[in-house]
Design a protein around this motif. Structure first.
Motif, PDB file in Angstrom:
ATOM      1  N   UNK A  33       0.875  -1.126  -0.031  1.00 44.66           N
ATOM      2  CA  UNK A  33      -0.135  -0.013  -0.041  1.00 44.66           C
ATOM      3  C   UNK A  33       0.862   1.169   0.041  1.00 44.66           C
ATOM      4  N   UNK A  34       2.144   1.163   0.782  1.00 41.11           N
ATOM      5  CA  UNK A  34       2.862   2.464   0.694  1.00 41.11           C
ATOM      6  C   UNK A  34       3.248   2.460  -0.755  1.00 41.11           C
ATOM      7  N   UNK A  35       3.765   1.469  -1.540  1.00 43.77           N
ATOM      8  CA  UNK A  35       4.353   1.823  -2.957  1.00 43.77           C
ATOM      9  C   UNK A  35       3.254   2.278  -3.562  1.00 43.77           C
ATOM     10  N   UNK A  36       2.237   1.576  -3.550  1.00 47.07           N
ATOM     11  CA  UNK A  36       1.090   1.934  -4.502  1.00 47.07           C
ATOM     12  C   UNK A  36       0.864   3.458  -4.399  1.00 47.07           C
ATOM     13  N   UNK A  37       0.766   3.874  -3.024  1.00 47.34           N
ATOM     14  CA  UNK A  37       0.324   5.204  -2.635  1.00 47.34           C
ATOM     15  C   UNK A  37       1.216   6.188  -3.041  1.00 47.34           C
ATOM     16  N   UNK A  57       4.960  -9.961  -5.110  1.00 45.58           N
ATOM     17  CA  UNK A  57       4.717 -10.236  -6.629  1.00 45.58           C
ATOM     18  C   UNK A  57       3.855  -8.993  -7.047  1.00 45.58           C
ATOM     19  N   UNK A  58       3.058  -8.375  -6.180  1.00 48.62           N
ATOM     20  CA  UNK A  58       2.221  -7.476  -6.402  1.00 48.62           C
ATOM     21  C   UNK A  58       3.011  -6.109  -6.405  1.00 48.62           C
ATOM     22  N   UNK A  59       4.005  -5.950  -5.667  1.00 46.14           N
ATOM     23  CA  UNK A  59       5.082  -4.857  -5.508  1.00 46.14           C
ATOM     24  C   UNK A  59       5.744  -4.858  -6.845  1.00 46.14           C
ATOM     25  N   UNK A  60       6.384  -6.000  -7.459  1.00 44.19           N
ATOM     26  CA  UNK A  60       7.223  -6.085  -8.419  1.00 44.19           C
ATOM     27  C   UNK A  60       6.269  -5.532  -9.628  1.00 44.19           C
ATOM     28  N   UNK A  61       5.220  -5.955  -9.880  1.00 42.35           N
ATOM     29  CA  UNK A  61       4.468  -5.652 -10.677  1.00 42.35           C
ATOM     30  C   UNK A  61       4.281  -4.172 -10.824  1.00 42.35           C
ATOM     31  N   UNK A  62       3.770  -3.556  -9.738  1.00 42.90           N
ATOM     32  CA  UNK A  62       3.603  -2.236  -9.663  1.00 42.90           C
ATOM     33  C   UNK A  62       4.754  -1.438 -10.117  1.00 42.90           C
ATOM     34  N   UNK A  63       6.133  -1.737  -9.764  1.00 43.40           N
ATOM     35  CA  UNK A  63       7.327  -1.065 -10.005  1.00 43.40           C
ATOM     36  C   UNK A  63       7.493  -1.262 -11.505  1.00 43.40           C
ATOM     37  N   UNK A  64       7.299  -2.381 -12.047  1.00 40.83           N
ATOM     38  CA  UNK A  64       7.434  -2.645 -13.523  1.00 40.83           C
ATOM     39  C   UNK A  64       6.687  -1.609 -14.557  1.00 40.83           C
ATOM     40  N   UNK A  65       5.383  -1.575 -13.870  1.00 42.23           N
ATOM     41  CA  UNK A  65       4.422  -0.804 -14.607  1.00 42.23           C
ATOM     42  C   UNK A  65       4.907   0.719 -14.659  1.00 42.23           C
ATOM     43  N   UNK A  66       5.406   1.165 -13.452  1.00 40.41           N
ATOM     44  CA  UNK A  66       5.928   2.538 -13.397  1.00 40.41           C
ATOM     45  C   UNK A  66       7.202   2.743 -14.303  1.00 40.41           C
ATOM     46  N   UNK A  98      13.272   9.750  -5.665  1.00 46.50           N
ATOM     47  CA  UNK A  98      12.276   9.290  -5.065  1.00 46.50           C
ATOM     48  C   UNK A  98      11.869   7.720  -5.630  1.00 46.50           C
ATOM     49  N   UNK A  99      12.310   7.671  -6.728  1.00 51.63           N
ATOM     50  CA  UNK A  99      12.206   6.436  -7.186  1.00 51.63           C
ATOM     51  C   UNK A  99      13.554   5.240  -6.778  1.00 51.63           C
ATOM     52  N   UNK A 100      14.432   5.832  -6.753  1.00 55.87           N
ATOM     53  CA  UNK A 100      15.591   5.163  -6.120  1.00 55.87           C
ATOM     54  C   UNK A 100      15.241   4.863  -4.735  1.00 55.87           C
ATOM     55  N   UNK A 101      14.773   5.555  -4.059  1.00 53.03           N
ATOM     56  CA  UNK A 101      14.278   5.213  -2.560  1.00 53.03           C
ATOM     57  C   UNK A 101      13.306   4.298  -2.661  1.00 53.03           C
ATOM     58  N   UNK A 102      12.209   4.273  -3.313  1.00 50.60           N
ATOM     59  CA  UNK A 102      11.360   3.032  -3.540  1.00 50.60           C
ATOM     60  C   UNK A 102      12.203   1.806  -3.792  1.00 50.60           C
ATOM     61  N   UNK A 103      13.031   1.583  -4.667  1.00 48.90           N
ATOM     62  CA  UNK A 103      13.617   0.488  -5.304  1.00 48.90           C
ATOM     63  C   UNK A 103      14.630   0.002  -4.056  1.00 48.90           C
TER      64      UNK A 103
END
Length: 422
Positions: free
Chosen positions: A120-124, A204-213, A228-233
């Motif tokens: 939820x954190x990564x999605x938001x 798996x859902x997180x990987x899918x979210x990051x790949x889509x981004x 910001x993206x490096x932080x999430x990664x």
């Protein structure tokens, strides 16, 4: 035993002491607990410092203006919940849990909150909003919390035996009985396996979210342009490392004797969050789309570009930069770039602002400095002077190159080359 927790469990010190005192009402328990000598070592201190750090960071993000964003509230929950897990591991590893037996295994239900909160954190963070019906993700956590009450109501003697089984199997157990069966459905017996599978779905859902981004922004996993993206990664990778260690412990260790290594990883993650908070405070003050960017978005409200058009244009722009390296032209202008791409300068500026958080000159500086960094550490090009490198990557002067390079790396090109060619 447990993996990562997500809610701080416990209250004031007075309550802990009063409940701990009750544990000593049984003389045999008192004698048995004396056999477990609490002690501190480097790992215990590291874990305890992580507990303190996570607790105060969680309070910072949960209070004041920071709490107004859903991402900061979720991250605060992540930190405070990890505080609970680290605290319990610290007590068990150091042996001080004998003074707080009623809190043994208190964080286990949060095995079912770790994955949902991180997802939820990564999605938001990426989409600036929570998904529809996001509360449904916590139903498994709520159900297992109710089921875990069957263990929480057991006596201190019973919990002491559970602690010995996990950490000191060589010590004698107390004669005690269950008040009620702690695991009538057999769930607790296989809790690690169930939790691993459950959290695996969320990874798996997180990987899918990051790949889509990444696909949308046309960026590579290891070459992300935005902090910001490096932080999430990096947060995801640290979490994934801890998850992998959890799997290893479950299938190859069989006891909780390596909880301290999991806790050390958790503490390292907390230190990384602290470091990022101080190095890039805007990550926590502003969402992925900052207020200034929202103003820029409003500026382009009347634009006729669709999302597909923006993606196509960004892809073409990145191709021109990375494959054709047009940034090497020191006379390149925004209007010339627009002519090359058969579009308008306004459209290019919109794509750069909305997709890369850069303007035209920031884009040029990024690619020029990145190529210069590669040249500076290349032994085959060590004969090139700084002036020659500046001209090669598209700068008209050494001073302009030095300023741009230092702004993005914190050091001059000469210092950078010296550091990597020793």
């Amino acid at each position: 035993m447990m993996y990562q927790a997500f809610i701080f469990y416990g209250s004031s010190t007075t309550r802990h002491q009063s409940e701990g005192t009750k544990s000593w009402s049984n003389p045999s328990l008192l004698l048995s607990c004396e056999m477990v000598s609490p002690q501190l070592d480097v790992f215990a201190v590291l874990i305890f410092l992580g507990v303190v750090q996570a607790f105060f960071l969680g309070l910072v993000l949960a209070g004041g203006k920071a709490r107004k964003t859903a991402t900061n509230r979720l991250l605060a929950g992540y930190l405070i919940i990890n505080t609970a897990t680290l605290l319990e591991i610290f007590l068990c590893y150091s042996g001080y849990i004998v003074y707080f037996l009623h809190y043994y295994d208190a964080s286990e239900p949060f095995n079912f909150a770790y994955g949902p909160v991180l997802f939820l954190y990564i999605y938001a963070f990426l989409k600036q909003q929570l998904p529809p019906r996001w509360g449904l993700h916590f139903i498994p956590f709520g159900l297992y919390l109710l089921y875990a009450l069957l263990f929480f109501i057991q006596s201190a003697d019973y919990k002491y035996n559970a602690f010995l089984s996990a950490y000191h199997p060589e010590l004698p157990h107390l004669a005690t009985q269950e008040l009620w069966s702690e695991d009538p459905l057999g769930i607790k017996k296989h809790i690690n396996l169930i939790s691993i599978l459950f959290n695996g779905v969320y990874y798996g859902l997180i990987v899918w979210q990051l790949q889509a981004c990444y696909r949308q922004l046309k960026v590579k996993f290891w070459e992300l342009p935005q902090p910001k993206l490096r932080w999430l990664r990096n947060l995801f990778l640290l979490s994934l490392l801890s998850y992998g260690h959890w799997i290893y412990r479950t299938f190859f260790v069989y006891q909780d004797l390596q909880d301290y290594t999991s806790a050390a990883m958790g503490a390292a993650m907390i230190y990384y969050i602290s470091f990022t908070l101080f190095q890039h405070p805007d990550i926590f003050r502003k969402p992925l789309l900052s207020s200034s960017q929202k103003n820029k978005t409003a500026k382009y409200r009347k634009s006729s570009l669709s999302d597909a058009d923006k993606t196509t244009m960004l892809h073409k722009l990145i191709h021109l930069m990375e494959k054709e390296k047009i940034y090497r032209d020191n006379l390149l202008s925004l209007s010339q770039l627009a002519k090359t791409m058969t579009t308008s300068s306004h459209n290019i500026s919109q794509v750069l602002n909305e997709r890369l958080e850069k303007n035209f000159f920031g884009l040029l500086a990024h690619y020029r400095v990145e190529e210069a960094k590669q040249i500076l550490v290349d032994a085959d090009q060590s004969n090139l002077t700084i002036e020659q490198i500046a001209d090669l990557v598209g700068y008209n002067s050494k001073s302009a190159f030095n300023n741009a390079f230092k702004k993005r790396t914190g050091e001059t090109p000469s210092a950078y080359r010296k550091r990597f060619t020793k």
